[in-house]
Design a protein around this motif. Structure first.
Motif, PDB file in Angstrom:
ATOM      1  N   LEU A  97      -7.188  -1.268  -2.803  1.00  0.00           N
ATOM      2  CA  LEU A  97      -6.100  -1.202  -1.842  1.00  0.00           C
ATOM      3  C   LEU A  97      -6.259   0.050  -0.994  1.00  0.00           C
ATOM      4  O   LEU A  97      -6.392   1.156  -1.532  1.00  0.00           O
ATOM      5  CB  LEU A  97      -4.748  -1.160  -2.551  1.00  0.00           C
ATOM      6  CG  LEU A  97      -4.467  -2.275  -3.563  1.00  0.00           C
ATOM      7  CD1 LEU A  97      -3.048  -2.145  -4.099  1.00  0.00           C
ATOM      8  CD2 LEU A  97      -4.679  -3.648  -2.944  1.00  0.00           C
ATOM      9  N   ILE A  98      -6.265  -0.109   0.312  1.00  0.00           N
ATOM     10  CA  ILE A  98      -6.367   1.050   1.201  1.00  0.00           C
ATOM     11  C   ILE A  98      -5.175   1.044   2.144  1.00  0.00           C
ATOM     12  O   ILE A  98      -4.670  -0.007   2.540  1.00  0.00           O
ATOM     13  CB  ILE A  98      -7.679   1.042   2.014  1.00  0.00           C
ATOM     14  CG1 ILE A  98      -7.764  -0.186   2.931  1.00  0.00           C
ATOM     15  CG2 ILE A  98      -8.891   1.091   1.084  1.00  0.00           C
ATOM     16  CD1 ILE A  98      -8.919  -0.133   3.901  1.00  0.00           C
ATOM     17  N   ALA A  99      -4.704   2.228   2.495  1.00  0.00           N
ATOM     18  CA  ALA A  99      -3.637   2.374   3.489  1.00  0.00           C
ATOM     19  C   ALA A  99      -4.256   3.038   4.705  1.00  0.00           C
ATOM     20  O   ALA A  99      -4.582   4.225   4.678  1.00  0.00           O
ATOM     21  CB  ALA A  99      -2.500   3.218   2.927  1.00  0.00           C
ATOM     22  N   ALA A 100      -4.464   2.268   5.753  1.00  0.00           N
ATOM     23  CA  ALA A 100      -5.117   2.772   6.958  1.00  0.00           C
ATOM     24  C   ALA A 100      -4.138   2.719   8.123  1.00  0.00           C
ATOM     25  O   ALA A 100      -3.488   1.692   8.338  1.00  0.00           O
ATOM     26  CB  ALA A 100      -6.358   1.941   7.282  1.00  0.00           C
ATOM     27  N   PRO A 101      -4.024   3.804   8.900  1.00  0.00           N
ATOM     28  CA  PRO A 101      -3.045   3.825   9.992  1.00  0.00           C
ATOM     29  C   PRO A 101      -3.425   2.956  11.178  1.00  0.00           C
ATOM     30  O   PRO A 101      -2.573   2.615  11.991  1.00  0.00           O
ATOM     31  CB  PRO A 101      -3.000   5.304  10.385  1.00  0.00           C
ATOM     32  CG  PRO A 101      -4.352   5.842  10.005  1.00  0.00           C
ATOM     33  CD  PRO A 101      -4.727   5.092   8.757  1.00  0.00           C
ATOM     34  N   ASP A 102      -4.699   2.606  11.307  1.00  0.00           N
ATOM     35  CA  ASP A 102      -5.117   1.806  12.452  1.00  0.00           C
ATOM     36  C   ASP A 102      -6.367   1.010  12.084  1.00  0.00           C
ATOM     37  O   ASP A 102      -6.962   1.192  11.010  1.00  0.00           O
ATOM     38  CB  ASP A 102      -5.373   2.690  13.674  1.00  0.00           C
ATOM     39  CG  ASP A 102      -6.333   3.830  13.382  1.00  0.00           C
ATOM     40  OD1 ASP A 102      -7.455   3.550  12.904  1.00  0.00           O
ATOM     41  OD2 ASP A 102      -5.978   4.995  13.623  1.00  0.00           O
ATOM     42  N   LEU A 103      -6.760   0.160  12.995  1.00  0.00           N
ATOM     43  CA  LEU A 103      -7.891  -0.741  12.755  1.00  0.00           C
ATOM     44  C   LEU A 103      -9.177   0.024  12.491  1.00  0.00           C
ATOM     45  O   LEU A 103      -9.925  -0.281  11.546  1.00  0.00           O
ATOM     46  CB  LEU A 103      -8.049  -1.667  13.966  1.00  0.00           C
ATOM     47  CG  LEU A 103      -9.139  -2.738  13.890  1.00  0.00           C
ATOM     48  CD1 LEU A 103      -8.814  -3.751  12.807  1.00  0.00           C
ATOM     49  CD2 LEU A 103      -9.276  -3.437  15.236  1.00  0.00           C
ATOM     50  N   GLY A 104      -9.468   1.022  13.299  1.00  0.00           N
ATOM     51  CA  GLY A 104     -10.703   1.775  13.132  1.00  0.00           C
ATOM     52  C   GLY A 104     -10.780   2.475  11.792  1.00  0.00           C
ATOM     53  O   GLY A 104     -11.843   2.492  11.143  1.00  0.00           O
TER      54      GLY A 104
END
Length: 462
Positions: free
Chosen positions: A236-243
Motif C-alpha cells: 500500500l502506498i500513499a502518493a500525492p500525485d500520479l508521478g
C-alpha cells in the motif's frame, strides 16, 4: 486483454474525512457499527469488490477527535472480519495485525481460523506501529525504534508462514476403516527462534485453504519499503500525485526483483477518496459541505478545547500562504468571501489550496468562496476525486495506464451514503470499462498471486 484492477474498500465506519460524521444522515456512533459493517459488506460484495480492508490503531485520545475521529473508538480488525465472515460469501477480508505487540502463535491461529471459516478469503495487513501511546497500553516503557520494529516484523512473517504450514499436504487422512486420522510425519513444528520472536508449534488449526494468507504492508521508510518488496503480496502506498505513485511503484518493483522475486508477484495499491454523486455538480456540493463542517477557530469556542489543532484559524492560514501582516484580510471574518485580489497574492501553498478548492467545489475567489473553505482545505487536506461515475472511472483508468497502481483502496468520506454512491454509481461504470470484476474463489486467486513459496525446507529424498 488487460486484467481488471484490484479494488478494495478501506473501511472506516464513521468516515474517512474528519468532518464526514457531521454530514446529514452520516453514521456517527460506534455503538451502531455492527449494522453499518453489515451494510458495507453486502454492498461491497454485490458490487464485485475484491476485499474489505480494516486498519488499526492501538490507542486513543482527545486529539483524535479533530485529526482522525475514526480512530477514537473502532472495532478490533480481527473481530470485524470474523464478524463479517458469516454475512459474506465471496469478498476478501483483510485484518491489520501489529507485529510489534502481537503474539505470532495467536495471530497465526486467528488468521488460519478465519481462512478456514471463509474458504480462503482471509488476508493480513502487517504493521509495526506509529503510535507511541501503544507502548504503555501493552506494558512497555517506550515504543521500539524503527530498526528493532522491522527486525521483529521480518521474524514475525517467518514464524507466521511456518505455523501456517504446520499441517502438510495429506497430513489429514481420516481413514475410518483403518482407524488412522492423521499422518504424524506431516505435522510439523515451526521450530523458529529469532532474536525477537520464538515459537515452537505446530499450530492447532487446520492448514489454511490458501496455504499462506496474502500479506499486505504499507510504509515509507527504507525498512518498510524493503519489507513490502521482499515479503508482501500487496504493497500500500500513499502518493500525492500520479508521478509520485509511478515512482513509488517502480521503486518497489525494482526492490522486489533485486531480492529475487518476480516483480509481478507484488501488487501495488493506492488509497482513493472518491466523492461520488449522479452529477459532477452534486459531488462538488458534497465536498463544499464537508469543508464547511470542519471545526475551525471561528470564535465559537473550538480553540479553547483540549488538543484543538493550532492550524485551524484564519491567522495561521494567512501566515502559511504568505499574506502580509498589514493586509486587510487579517481582520476579515472566516465566513467573509475571499477577495480575488488577495488570492492573487498567495504564495505557492496558498495558490495550490485555492486551485484544489476551486476544482473540487466549483467556488471561485471574489464570489462564493470563503476563508472558511480555504482554512479547512489547508488544515485537513484530502486527495478527493470528485464527480459523477465517469470522473471516478477516468481517474482509475488514468492511473492504471500510467503504471501508477495495480489497484485502489476506496475510502468513503462518510458512511454509509458515500459507499452506497460508489457501489451504485461508480462501480457499474468501472465494470463497463473492464476496470472492476476480478474472479477467483480465494483471495489469492482474486489477486492473481502465485502459489506461496514453502517456508519449511523440502523433505529430504531417501
Amino acid at each position: 486483454m488487460t486484467e481488471p484492477l484490484i479494488v478494495g474498500a478501506m473501511v472506516r465506519t464513521i468516515g474517512a474525512y474528519p468532518s464526514g460524521w457531521r454530514h446529514p444522515g452520516a453514521h456517527a456512533d460506534p455503538q451502531g457499527d455492527a449494522a453499518v459493517l453489515r451494510r458495507i459488506a453486502r454492498l461491497g460484495e454485490d458490487a464485485g469488490l475484491d476485499y474489505l480492508f480494516f486498519g488499526d490503531w492501538l490507542a486513543t485520545g482527545p486529539d483524535l477527535e479533530f485529526r482522525d475521529p475514526y480512530l477514537l473508538a473502532r472495532i478490533d480488525p480481527v473481530s470485524a472480519v470474523l464478524y463479517l465472515a458469516g454475512v459474506t460469501e465471496r469478498i476478501g477480508l483483510i485484518a491489520t495485525v501489529n507485529s510489534t505487540y502481537a503474539d505470532p502463535y495467536a495471530t497465526a491461529r486467528a488468521t488460519a481460523s478465519l481462512d478456514v471459516l471463509t474458504g480462503g478469503r482471509a488476508g493480513v495487513n502487517l504493521v509495526t506501529g506509529a503510535e507511541p501511546r501503544a507502548a504503555a497500553n501493552h506494558g512497555r516503557d517506550a515504543h521500539a525504534d524503527n530498526p528493532a520494529r522491522y527486525d521483529r516484523a521480518e521474524e514475525f512473517v517467518r514464524a507466521l508462514r511456518l505455523l501456517w504450514e504446520s499441517w502438510g499436504e495429506g497430513a489429514w487422512i481420516a481413514d475410518a476403516a483403518a482407524g488412522v486420522l492423521i499422518d504424524p510425519e506431516r505435522l510439523r513444528p515451526a521450530g523458529f527462534a529469532g532474536e525477537h520472536v520464538r515459537v515452537e508449534g505446530p499450530l492447532n488449526v487446520a492448514r489454511p485453504p490458501q496455504g499462506h494468507l496474502p500479506l499486505v504492508h504499507a510504509g515509507t521508510s527504507p525498512r518498510s519499503r524493503a519489507l513490502a518488496a521482499t515479503e508482501a503480496d500487496l504493497a500500500l502506498i500513499a502518493a500525492p500525485d500520479l508521478g509520485s505513485a509511478v515512482s513509488a511503484r517502480t521503486e518497489l518493483r525494482g526492490l522486489a526483483e533485486a531480492s529475487g522475486r518476480d516483480p509481478d508477484e507484488l501488487k501495488v495499491v493506492v488509497p482513493v477518496l472518491p466523492v461520488v454523486a449522479e452529477t459532477d455538480a452534486a459531488a462538488r456540493a458534497i465536498v463544499e459541505r464537508l469543508l464547511l463542517l470542519v471545526p475551525i477557530d471561528d470564535g465559537g469556542g473550538h480553540a479553547g478545547r483540549e488538543a484543538f489543532p493550532a492550524n485551524r484559524s484564519l491567522g495561521s492560514f494567512l501566515d502559511a500562504v504568505g499574506v502580509a501582516p498589514d493586509d486587510p484580510a487579517r481582520v476579515a471574518a472566516v465566513d467573509d468571501r475571499v477577495p480575488a485580489e488577495t488570492a492573487r497574492r498567495f504564495a505557492e501553498a496558498g495558490a495550490t489550496t485555492l486551485r484544489l478548492v476551486q476544482d473540487r467545489t466549483g467556488l471561485a475567489a471574489g464570489r462564493d468562496l470563503t476563508w472558511r473553505h480555504l482554512i479547512a482545505a489547508h488544515a485537513v487536506p484530502a486527495a478527493f476525486v470528485v464527480g459523477g461515475p465517469a470522473v471516478i472511472a477516468d481517474h482509475f483508468e488514468r492511473w492504471r495506464d500510467a503504471g501508477a497502481a495495480d489497484g485502489f483502496n476506496v475510502l468513503s468520506a462518510f458512511q454509509p451514503a458515500q459507499f452506497e454512491a460508489f457501489t451504485a454509481l461508480a462501480a457499474p461504470e468501472l465494470r463497463r470499462r473492464g476496470l472492476l470484476g476480478r474472479s477467483g474463489e480465494t483471495l489469492r486467486e482474486r489477486l492473481s498471486l502465485a502459489a506461496p513459496r514453502p517456508a519449511h525446507a523440502p523433505a529430504a529424498v531417501a
